[in-house]
Design a protein around this motif. Structure first.
Motif, PDB file in Angstrom:
ATOM      1  N   VAL A 198     -10.893  20.516 -15.278  1.00  0.00           N
ATOM      2  CA  VAL A 198     -11.911  19.473 -14.581  1.00  0.00           C
ATOM      3  C   VAL A 198     -12.041  18.317 -15.863  1.00  0.00           C
ATOM      4  O   VAL A 198     -12.466  18.886 -16.885  1.00  0.00           O
ATOM      5  CB  VAL A 198     -13.067  19.922 -14.358  1.00  0.00           C
ATOM      6  CG1 VAL A 198     -14.135  18.994 -13.663  1.00  0.00           C
ATOM      7  CG2 VAL A 198     -12.717  20.767 -12.861  1.00  0.00           C
ATOM      8  N   ASP A 199     -12.233  17.269 -15.580  1.00  0.00           N
ATOM      9  CA  ASP A 199     -12.628  16.158 -16.561  1.00  0.00           C
ATOM     10  C   ASP A 199     -14.014  15.684 -16.104  1.00  0.00           C
ATOM     11  O   ASP A 199     -14.652  15.573 -15.163  1.00  0.00           O
ATOM     12  CB  ASP A 199     -11.822  14.847 -16.217  1.00  0.00           C
ATOM     13  CG  ASP A 199     -10.581  15.081 -16.832  1.00  0.00           C
ATOM     14  OD1 ASP A 199     -10.282  15.841 -17.722  1.00  0.00           O
ATOM     15  OD2 ASP A 199      -9.508  14.459 -16.275  1.00  0.00           O
ATOM     16  N   TYR A 200     -14.805  15.513 -17.301  1.00  0.00           N
ATOM     17  CA  TYR A 200     -16.241  15.176 -17.240  1.00  0.00           C
ATOM     18  C   TYR A 200     -16.637  13.727 -17.635  1.00  0.00           C
ATOM     19  O   TYR A 200     -15.851  13.471 -19.002  1.00  0.00           O
ATOM     20  CB  TYR A 200     -17.009  16.025 -17.753  1.00  0.00           C
ATOM     21  CG  TYR A 200     -16.955  17.546 -17.498  1.00  0.00           C
ATOM     22  CD1 TYR A 200     -17.555  18.127 -16.359  1.00  0.00           C
ATOM     23  CD2 TYR A 200     -16.027  18.612 -17.947  1.00  0.00           C
ATOM     24  CE1 TYR A 200     -17.371  19.442 -15.755  1.00  0.00           C
ATOM     25  CE2 TYR A 200     -15.643  19.530 -17.461  1.00  0.00           C
ATOM     26  CZ  TYR A 200     -16.485  20.304 -16.306  1.00  0.00           C
ATOM     27  OH  TYR A 200     -16.365  21.400 -15.877  1.00  0.00           O
ATOM     28  N   ASP A 201     -17.410  13.088 -16.926  1.00  0.00           N
ATOM     29  CA  ASP A 201     -17.640  11.579 -17.483  1.00  0.00           C
ATOM     30  C   ASP A 201     -19.053  11.140 -16.913  1.00  0.00           C
ATOM     31  O   ASP A 201     -19.539  11.603 -16.009  1.00  0.00           O
ATOM     32  CB  ASP A 201     -16.517  10.696 -16.925  1.00  0.00           C
ATOM     33  CG  ASP A 201     -16.282   9.518 -18.154  1.00  0.00           C
ATOM     34  OD1 ASP A 201     -17.209   9.287 -18.792  1.00  0.00           O
ATOM     35  OD2 ASP A 201     -14.987   8.991 -18.432  1.00  0.00           O
TER      36      ASP A 201
ATOM     37  N   GLU B 114      -3.535   3.785  -2.812  1.00  0.00           N
ATOM     38  CA  GLU B 114      -2.892   4.502  -3.944  1.00  0.00           C
ATOM     39  C   GLU B 114      -2.872   5.983  -3.769  1.00  0.00           C
ATOM     40  O   GLU B 114      -2.535   6.779  -4.779  1.00  0.00           O
ATOM     41  CB  GLU B 114      -3.492   4.371  -5.341  1.00  0.00           C
ATOM     42  CG  GLU B 114      -2.991   2.660  -5.758  1.00  0.00           C
ATOM     43  CD  GLU B 114      -3.578   2.355  -7.083  1.00  0.00           C
ATOM     44  OE1 GLU B 114      -3.823   3.071  -7.902  1.00  0.00           O
ATOM     45  OE2 GLU B 114      -3.556   1.011  -7.285  1.00  0.00           O
ATOM     46  N   SER B 115      -3.413   6.489  -2.646  1.00  0.00           N
ATOM     47  CA  SER B 115      -3.726   8.001  -2.519  1.00  0.00           C
ATOM     48  C   SER B 115      -2.408   8.613  -1.954  1.00  0.00           C
ATOM     49  O   SER B 115      -2.342   9.930  -1.844  1.00  0.00           O
ATOM     50  CB  SER B 115      -4.970   8.065  -1.573  1.00  0.00           C
ATOM     51  OG  SER B 115      -4.408   7.612  -0.330  1.00  0.00           O
ATOM     52  N   ASP B 116      -1.290   7.968  -1.418  1.00  0.00           N
ATOM     53  CA  ASP B 116      -0.246   8.700  -1.045  1.00  0.00           C
ATOM     54  C   ASP B 116       0.430   9.579  -1.995  1.00  0.00           C
ATOM     55  O   ASP B 116       1.224  10.512  -1.417  1.00  0.00           O
ATOM     56  CB  ASP B 116       0.881   7.522  -0.437  1.00  0.00           C
ATOM     57  CG  ASP B 116       0.281   6.869   0.765  1.00  0.00           C
ATOM     58  OD1 ASP B 116      -0.861   7.187   1.226  1.00  0.00           O
ATOM     59  OD2 ASP B 116       0.701   5.713   1.201  1.00  0.00           O
ATOM     60  N   ASP B 117       0.563   9.037  -3.208  1.00  0.00           N
ATOM     61  CA  ASP B 117       1.405   9.733  -4.173  1.00  0.00           C
ATOM     62  C   ASP B 117       0.574  11.075  -4.868  1.00  0.00           C
ATOM     63  O   ASP B 117       1.036  11.974  -5.589  1.00  0.00           O
ATOM     64  CB  ASP B 117       1.779   8.989  -5.281  1.00  0.00           C
ATOM     65  CG  ASP B 117       0.693   8.481  -6.227  1.00  0.00           C
ATOM     66  OD1 ASP B 117      -0.519   8.726  -5.865  1.00  0.00           O
ATOM     67  OD2 ASP B 117       1.132   7.796  -7.009  1.00  0.00           O
TER      68      ASP B 117
ATOM     69  N   GLU C 282      -4.669  10.053  -6.663  1.00  0.00           N
ATOM     70  CA  GLU C 282      -5.982   9.575  -6.499  1.00  0.00           C
ATOM     71  C   GLU C 282      -6.664  11.054  -5.930  1.00  0.00           C
ATOM     72  O   GLU C 282      -8.044  11.315  -6.046  1.00  0.00           O
ATOM     73  CB  GLU C 282      -5.978   8.531  -5.320  1.00  0.00           C
ATOM     74  CG  GLU C 282      -5.867   7.022  -5.734  1.00  0.00           C
ATOM     75  CD  GLU C 282      -6.412   6.668  -6.890  1.00  0.00           C
ATOM     76  OE1 GLU C 282      -7.419   5.868  -6.899  1.00  0.00           O
ATOM     77  OE2 GLU C 282      -6.009   6.743  -8.198  1.00  0.00           O
ATOM     78  N   LEU C 283      -5.891  11.848  -5.483  1.00  0.00           N
ATOM     79  CA  LEU C 283      -6.307  12.895  -4.934  1.00  0.00           C
ATOM     80  C   LEU C 283      -6.781  13.800  -6.020  1.00  0.00           C
ATOM     81  O   LEU C 283      -7.710  14.742  -6.182  1.00  0.00           O
ATOM     82  CB  LEU C 283      -5.427  13.744  -3.793  1.00  0.00           C
ATOM     83  CG  LEU C 283      -5.644  15.275  -3.382  1.00  0.00           C
ATOM     84  CD1 LEU C 283      -7.254  15.171  -2.513  1.00  0.00           C
ATOM     85  CD2 LEU C 283      -4.836  15.664  -2.653  1.00  0.00           C
ATOM     86  N   VAL C 284      -6.074  13.788  -7.091  1.00  0.00           N
ATOM     87  CA  VAL C 284      -6.269  14.743  -8.387  1.00  0.00           C
ATOM     88  C   VAL C 284      -7.414  14.095  -9.158  1.00  0.00           C
ATOM     89  O   VAL C 284      -8.347  14.971  -9.357  1.00  0.00           O
ATOM     90  CB  VAL C 284      -4.944  14.646  -9.377  1.00  0.00           C
ATOM     91  CG1 VAL C 284      -5.254  14.885 -10.577  1.00  0.00           C
ATOM     92  CG2 VAL C 284      -3.595  15.242  -8.817  1.00  0.00           C
ATOM     93  N   LYS C 285      -7.504  12.752  -9.290  1.00  0.00           N
ATOM     94  CA  LYS C 285      -8.982  12.360  -9.606  1.00  0.00           C
ATOM     95  C   LYS C 285     -10.117  12.893  -8.668  1.00  0.00           C
ATOM     96  O   LYS C 285     -11.011  13.293  -9.629  1.00  0.00           O
ATOM     97  CB  LYS C 285      -8.781  10.892  -9.881  1.00  0.00           C
ATOM     98  CG  LYS C 285      -7.911  10.087 -10.758  1.00  0.00           C
ATOM     99  CD  LYS C 285      -7.654   8.569 -10.533  1.00  0.00           C
ATOM    100  CE  LYS C 285      -6.673   8.063 -11.242  1.00  0.00           C
ATOM    101  NZ  LYS C 285      -6.797   6.550 -11.002  1.00  0.00           N
TER     102      LYS C 285
END
Length: 247
Positions: free
Chosen positions: A144-147, A157-160, A163-166
């Protein structure tokens, strides 16, 4: 992945014994997460004609539902609002069926013991994921990334999957102490089996009773986990740290 990962649990957890009896861990629906921002990041709501046109062209090439409509007709029908409503509905249906297994890269974090192991009265499972295949419970853990902030996600841009990963792997920096890894299944929620040899050790908390320890050790031995190492937490004098003794 050779990194060891850890699952903090409480003796009050309804799924605790199943970890041993069924050799399984629970993939949770996102709706049960305790952080209102977790997997609920915001998306842009406005897109230019150029962005919509490019998305519709790509969609018409890969999706038969669009048929062979003229792109001008599609642009006229799929206004910004209609397009976002359609994609949002599809995304929400996908997210509603995702299951997540949360693990940590550390076993001695004082806050983690307090928050997820019943104030140091619980236990922590040590796993070494061996990545047998895509159906294995511990297959492909992702960090997990933290910011402190994030850029708005894009529906177009969610088809590939990017964006789901983010969406799934971005959390506020306040949660950094968890040092979290996630195993994600797009279409499964519930218990999923791991291989017995992936579970290496069990750490018991500072305030875990002798009775709790002995009963759980017996449960492990009765269910074929004869190879496990058992350890008990103790305070390190003069430091805010934990150490663990073999028991």
């Amino acid at each position: 992945m050779s990194t060891k990962l850890y699952k903090y649990r409480s003796f009050n957890d309804q799924f605790l014994n199943n970890i041993i009896i069924n050799s399984s861990l629970y993939y949770s629906p996102i709706k049960y997460f305790n952080d209102p921002f977790d997997c609920r990041l915001s998306f842009r709501e406005k897109y230019s004609n150029k962005e919509r046109k490019l998305w519709l062209i790509k969609a018409s090439l890969r999706n038969p539902q669009f048929g062979k409509q003229d792109i001008k007709e599609m642009m006229a029908f799929y206004t910004n609002e209609k397009l976002i409503k359609m994609i949002k509905k599809s995304n929400n249906e996908l997210i509603d069926n995702i299951g997540v297994l949360s693990l940590s890269a550390t076993h001695d974090n004082i806050l983690m013991w307090s928050h997820y192991s019943n104030s140091h009265n619980g236990l922590v499972f040590e796993f070494e994921p061996l990545n047998y295949d895509g159906y294995d419970c511990l297959y492909h853990p992702i960090k997990v990334d933290y910011d402190e902030k994030y850029e708005l996600l894009s529906y177009l841009e969610s088809d590939d999957g990017s964006e789901l990963v983010k969406l799934m792997l971005t959390k506020h920096i306040d949660w950094k102490y968890e040092n979290e890894y996630r195993c994600i299944d797009i279409g499964f929620q519930g218990e999923k089996k791991f291989h017995k040899d992936e579970l290496k050790s069990i750490f018991f908390g500072l305030d875990t009773t002798t009775k709790q320890i002995e009963e759980f050790k017996k449960l492990c031995l009765d269910n074929g986990f004869t190879h496990l190492n058992f350890k008990k937490a103790k305070k390190i004098n003069g430091k805010f740290e934990l150490a663990f003794d073999d028991i």
